[in-house]
Structure formats: structure tokens, C-alpha cells
Design an enzyme around this catalytic site. Structure first.
Site, PDB file in Angstrom:
ATOM      1  N   TYR A   1     -85.388 -17.102 -53.940  1.00 44.53           N
ATOM      2  CA  TYR A   1     -86.052 -18.234 -53.277  1.00 44.53           C
ATOM      3  C   TYR A   1     -86.859 -17.767 -52.064  1.00 44.53           C
ATOM      4  O   TYR A   1     -88.013 -18.167 -51.877  1.00 44.53           O
ATOM      5  CB  TYR A   1     -84.974 -19.236 -52.844  1.00 44.53           C
ATOM      6  CG  TYR A   1     -85.491 -20.487 -52.191  1.00 44.53           C
ATOM      7  CD1 TYR A   1     -86.082 -21.503 -52.942  1.00 44.53           C
ATOM      8  CD2 TYR A   1     -85.375 -20.677 -50.815  1.00 44.53           C
ATOM      9  CE1 TYR A   1     -86.545 -22.664 -52.343  1.00 44.53           C
ATOM     10  CE2 TYR A   1     -85.835 -21.834 -50.210  1.00 44.53           C
ATOM     11  CZ  TYR A   1     -86.416 -22.828 -50.973  1.00 44.53           C
ATOM     12  OH  TYR A   1     -86.878 -23.974 -50.373  1.00 44.53           O
TER      13      TYR A   1
ATOM     14  N   LYS B   1     -90.917 -18.077 -51.521  1.00 48.05           N
ATOM     15  CA  LYS B   1     -91.491 -18.854 -50.417  1.00 48.05           C
ATOM     16  C   LYS B   1     -92.385 -17.980 -49.529  1.00 48.05           C
ATOM     17  O   LYS B   1     -93.418 -18.437 -49.054  1.00 48.05           O
ATOM     18  CB  LYS B   1     -90.374 -19.496 -49.601  1.00 48.05           C
ATOM     19  CG  LYS B   1     -89.686 -20.654 -50.336  1.00 48.05           C
ATOM     20  CD  LYS B   1     -90.615 -21.854 -50.361  1.00 48.05           C
ATOM     21  CE  LYS B   1     -90.102 -22.987 -51.210  1.00 48.05           C
ATOM     22  NZ  LYS B   1     -91.048 -24.118 -51.264  1.00 48.05           N
TER      23      LYS B   1
ATOM     24  N   THR C   1     -86.096 -25.810 -40.555  1.00 48.97           N
ATOM     25  CA  THR C   1     -84.709 -25.326 -40.588  1.00 48.97           C
ATOM     26  C   THR C   1     -83.908 -26.255 -41.529  1.00 48.97           C
ATOM     27  O   THR C   1     -84.502 -26.973 -42.328  1.00 48.97           O
ATOM     28  CB  THR C   1     -84.121 -25.314 -39.163  1.00 48.97           C
ATOM     29  OG1 THR C   1     -84.453 -26.556 -38.530  1.00 48.97           O
ATOM     30  CG2 THR C   1     -84.706 -24.170 -38.342  1.00 48.97           C
ATOM     31  N   ASN C   2     -82.573 -26.260 -41.455  1.00 48.21           N
ATOM     32  CA  ASN C   2     -81.752 -27.041 -42.408  1.00 48.21           C
ATOM     33  C   ASN C   2     -82.011 -28.555 -42.284  1.00 48.21           C
ATOM     34  O   ASN C   2     -81.719 -29.148 -41.251  1.00 48.21           O
ATOM     35  CB  ASN C   2     -80.265 -26.810 -42.134  1.00 48.21           C
ATOM     36  CG  ASN C   2     -79.784 -25.450 -42.601  1.00 48.21           C
ATOM     37  OD1 ASN C   2     -80.448 -24.444 -42.376  1.00 48.21           O
ATOM     38  ND2 ASN C   2     -78.635 -25.417 -43.256  1.00 48.21           N
TER      39      ASN C   2
ATOM     40  N   HIS D   1     -77.020 -29.448 -50.098  1.00 51.13           N
ATOM     41  CA  HIS D   1     -76.871 -28.609 -48.908  1.00 51.13           C
ATOM     42  C   HIS D   1     -75.606 -28.990 -48.131  1.00 51.13           C
ATOM     43  O   HIS D   1     -74.940 -29.969 -48.450  1.00 51.13           O
ATOM     44  CB  HIS D   1     -78.112 -28.729 -48.019  1.00 51.13           C
ATOM     45  CG  HIS D   1     -79.351 -28.207 -48.684  1.00 51.13           C
ATOM     46  ND1 HIS D   1     -79.568 -26.872 -48.892  1.00 51.13           N
ATOM     47  CD2 HIS D   1     -80.424 -28.857 -49.193  1.00 51.13           C
ATOM     48  CE1 HIS D   1     -80.735 -26.715 -49.505  1.00 51.13           C
ATOM     49  NE2 HIS D   1     -81.277 -27.906 -49.707  1.00 51.13           N
TER      50      HIS D   1
ATOM     51  N   LYS E   1     -67.685 -34.816 -49.493  1.00 52.44           N
ATOM     52  CA  LYS E   1     -66.298 -34.328 -49.556  1.00 52.44           C
ATOM     53  C   LYS E   1     -65.378 -35.120 -48.629  1.00 52.44           C
ATOM     54  O   LYS E   1     -64.214 -35.370 -48.966  1.00 52.44           O
ATOM     55  CB  LYS E   1     -66.246 -32.833 -49.227  1.00 52.44           C
ATOM     56  CG  LYS E   1     -66.835 -31.976 -50.357  1.00 52.44           C
ATOM     57  CD  LYS E   1     -66.438 -30.512 -50.274  1.00 52.44           C
ATOM     58  CE  LYS E   1     -67.135 -29.776 -49.203  1.00 52.44           C
ATOM     59  NZ  LYS E   1     -66.968 -28.307 -49.269  1.00 52.44           N
TER      60      LYS E   1
ATOM     61  N   ARG F   1     -76.244 -23.045 -37.347  1.00 54.72           N
ATOM     62  CA  ARG F   1     -77.474 -23.572 -37.950  1.00 54.72           C
ATOM     63  C   ARG F   1     -78.174 -24.546 -37.003  1.00 54.72           C
ATOM     64  O   ARG F   1     -77.531 -25.254 -36.239  1.00 54.72           O
ATOM     65  CB  ARG F   1     -77.153 -24.347 -39.239  1.00 54.72           C
ATOM     66  CG  ARG F   1     -76.488 -23.531 -40.356  1.00 54.72           C
ATOM     67  CD  ARG F   1     -77.453 -22.557 -40.995  1.00 54.72           C
ATOM     68  NE  ARG F   1     -76.834 -21.833 -42.113  1.00 54.72           N
ATOM     69  CZ  ARG F   1     -76.309 -20.612 -42.027  1.00 54.72           C
ATOM     70  NH1 ARG F   1     -76.307 -19.963 -40.883  1.00 54.72           N
ATOM     71  NH2 ARG F   1     -75.792 -20.028 -43.106  1.00 54.72           N
TER      72      ARG F   1
ATOM     73  N   ASP G   1     -69.975 -17.280 -46.468  1.00 53.03           N
ATOM     74  CA  ASP G   1     -70.532 -17.879 -45.251  1.00 53.03           C
ATOM     75  C   ASP G   1     -72.050 -17.890 -45.299  1.00 53.03           C
ATOM     76  O   ASP G   1     -72.690 -18.567 -44.503  1.00 53.03           O
ATOM     77  CB  ASP G   1     -70.133 -17.043 -44.021  1.00 53.03           C
ATOM     78  CG  ASP G   1     -68.855 -17.556 -43.369  1.00 53.03           C
ATOM     79  OD1 ASP G   1     -68.455 -18.705 -43.653  1.00 53.03           O
ATOM     80  OD2 ASP G   1     -68.273 -16.801 -42.574  1.00 53.03           O
TER      81      ASP G   1
END
Ligand code: GDP
Length: 244
Positions: free
Chosen positions: A72, A76, A100-101, A115, A123, A144, A206
Site C-alpha cells: 500500500y 501511494k 494521518t489516521n 481501522h 468491540k 497515533r 503493534d
């Protein structure tokens, strides 16, 4: 083609091929019809795994990306290469942003490929209804910078009107707003009013430890842009998920 850390680990080939085909088709079709601008979306994972922080736009090709998502990331990065080539040869000013995220209401809340934030929200919901513990994947220590999609949308609209360069621009909250995955999970737990136990599955990856990016280029253009606070954005996203 997008997916979370674990989906990337499994499907590097698909991530590479599909994204290269999509971007080559889109950029070339835009060139053929004479589009005056194309705004492509890169990702914070394009930056090198081994790097100095914060990362800046100029560092996007200066080392290997994290091994978890090399397919990916390289696909990109190639959009930036292609944008520069369209500028050099036919003179197009296609550009790109590096968010960013991102998270949002209407997100992909699948646990399997969504994500981290939508995954955690889903969850927590399941843990709440079954009375089981919340399982956070990994150690919770990675850090993050999360950006709320409603903020990102405003910036996306700003770029084609006001930003006329080919070089990409990072769209991110400040370095001071970076949080650990543990803190992100705590924000979800609070917003979902979950009182059960939370555990960490340290057998799970992680991913990259941190991806801290500088938003100083963005700030030179938009010094007064106000980002929604992380807690408020998590609250709104959790409320949307619960309602829908
Ligand atoms: P993302 O998976 O696309 O959000 O990618 P990141 O590279 O930001 O990695 C997510 C981080 O959150 C990693 O450290 C994971 O171990 C951690 N994590 C904890 N729980 C979850 C979860 O439910 N889903 C995902 N995708 N990541 C999780």
C-alpha cells in the site's frame, strides 16, 4: 483499496496492484479529458519506518516504509512520483494530501478490516452486550495522530481552491495531539460508557511504533484552522455507531 494494519499484513500484493491500477487509470483519464486539477489521497504510512520525527512532506521517499504495509505504501508513494511526472511532461498540476489516521461516523466498523478506532468501538459494543472483556490488540503503546473526517473534509475542499502546488501537504492535527492506542481505547471506553475489563492481546502486531507528522506546512497556509477535539470526535462517532 484500504484496510487496517492486519488486512495490509495479509494482502500486500493486492494493495499494491489495485491501488497502482486505480491511480494510474484515474490520473491518466484526468489528463486525457484535460482536468485542471486532481487531488489524490496518500497516507501517513508512506513515510519511512526508520526516520527522524516529526516527518515532513519532503521525507516521503527517503527510506523503506514499515514492512506491514509495504504494498500500500509504495503504491501511494507512486502517486506523488506520477504527479511530478505529469507536471514535468504535459504540465498538469495534479497534487496529493497525506492524512494521518482518519475516523468518522459512517466508518467501516468491521472488526476484521476496519481501522483501529471503529474496530475498538465495535468491540466495546460487543463486550458490553456479552459482558466479556474488551480485547485491545497489541501492547497499546504505539502512538497515533487521529483526524476527524469532518475536519479532513473541510481541508480536502480547501486544497483544490487554495493550494496550487504539486508537492503533497500533510493534513494532521499537531504533534501535541498524538495519543497512544491505550489512550484512544480509554476515550472509546468512556464515550461508550463501558465499565467492564480491558485486556491487551500482545500476540497481535503493534505495527509501526509511531508515525508523528508535522503539520507546519498546513499551518503556514491555515494558521487558524480549528480541529475538533479528539474526545469530542470520538463521542460523536460512538453516538453515531450506537444509533445506527
Ligand atoms: P489501522 O489498523 O489501519 O488503524 O493502522 P495503524 O497502523 O494505526 O495500527 C493500529 C494500531 O492499533 C496497532 O498498534 C494495533 O495493534 C492497535 N489496535 C488495537 N486494537 C485494534 C483493533 O481492534 N483494530 C485495529 N486495526 N488495530 C488495533
Amino acid at each position: 483499496m484500504v484496510g487496517d494494519l492486519f488486512w495490509n499484513i495479509k494482502y500486500n500484493l493486492d494493495f499494491w496492484r489495485k491501488n497502482v491500477h486505480i491511480s494510474d487509470n484515474v490520473l491518466h483519464a484526468a489528463f486525457e479529458v484535460g482536468a485542471c486539477k486532481v487531488l489524490s489521497c496518500l497516507s501517513i504510512c508512506i513515510f519511512p519506518d526508520k526516520t527522524t520525527y516529526p516527518t515532513a512532506e519532503t521525507m516521503s521517499h527517503s527510506g523503506q516504509p514499515h514492512s506491514s504495509n509495504f504494498g500500500y505504501s509504495h503504491a501511494k508513494r507512486m502517486i506523488d512520483v506520477q504527479n511530478r511526472a505529469y507536471f514535468q511532461q504535459p504540465g498538469c498540476t495534479f497534487t496529493a494530501v497525506i492524512p494521518t489516521n482518519v475516523f468518522r461516523p459512517h466508518d467501516n466498523f468491521n472488526i476484521e478490516d476496519g481501522h483501529v478506532l471503529p474496530g475498538l468501538i465495535h468491540k466495546v459494543r460487543l463486550a458490553k452486550s456479552s459482558g466479556s472483556a474488551l480485547m485491545v490488540w497489541g501492547t497499546g503503546k504505539p502512538r497515533r495522530q487521529f483526524i476527524y473526517s469532518l475536519d479532513l473534509a473541510q481541508l480536502f475542499i480547501w486544497v483544490p481552491w487554495e493550494y496550487s502546488k504539486v508537492e503533497p501537504v500533510i493534513l494532521s492535527v499537531g504533534e501535541e495531539d498524538e495519543v497512544s492506542i491505550r489512550e484512544a481505547a480509554e476515550a472509546v471506553v468512556e464515550a461508550m460508557d463501558f465499565h467492564g475489563e480491558a485486556t491487551f492481546d500482545t500476540t497481535k502486531s503493534d505495527g509501526q511504533f509511531k508515525k508523528t507528522a508535522s503539520n507546519s506546512k498546513l499551518r503556514t497556509y491555515l494558521p487558524d484552522f480549528r480541529f475538533t477535539s479528539f474526545k469530542q470526535a470520538v463521542k460523536e462517532t460512538c453516538a453515531w455507531f450506537t444509533d445506527n
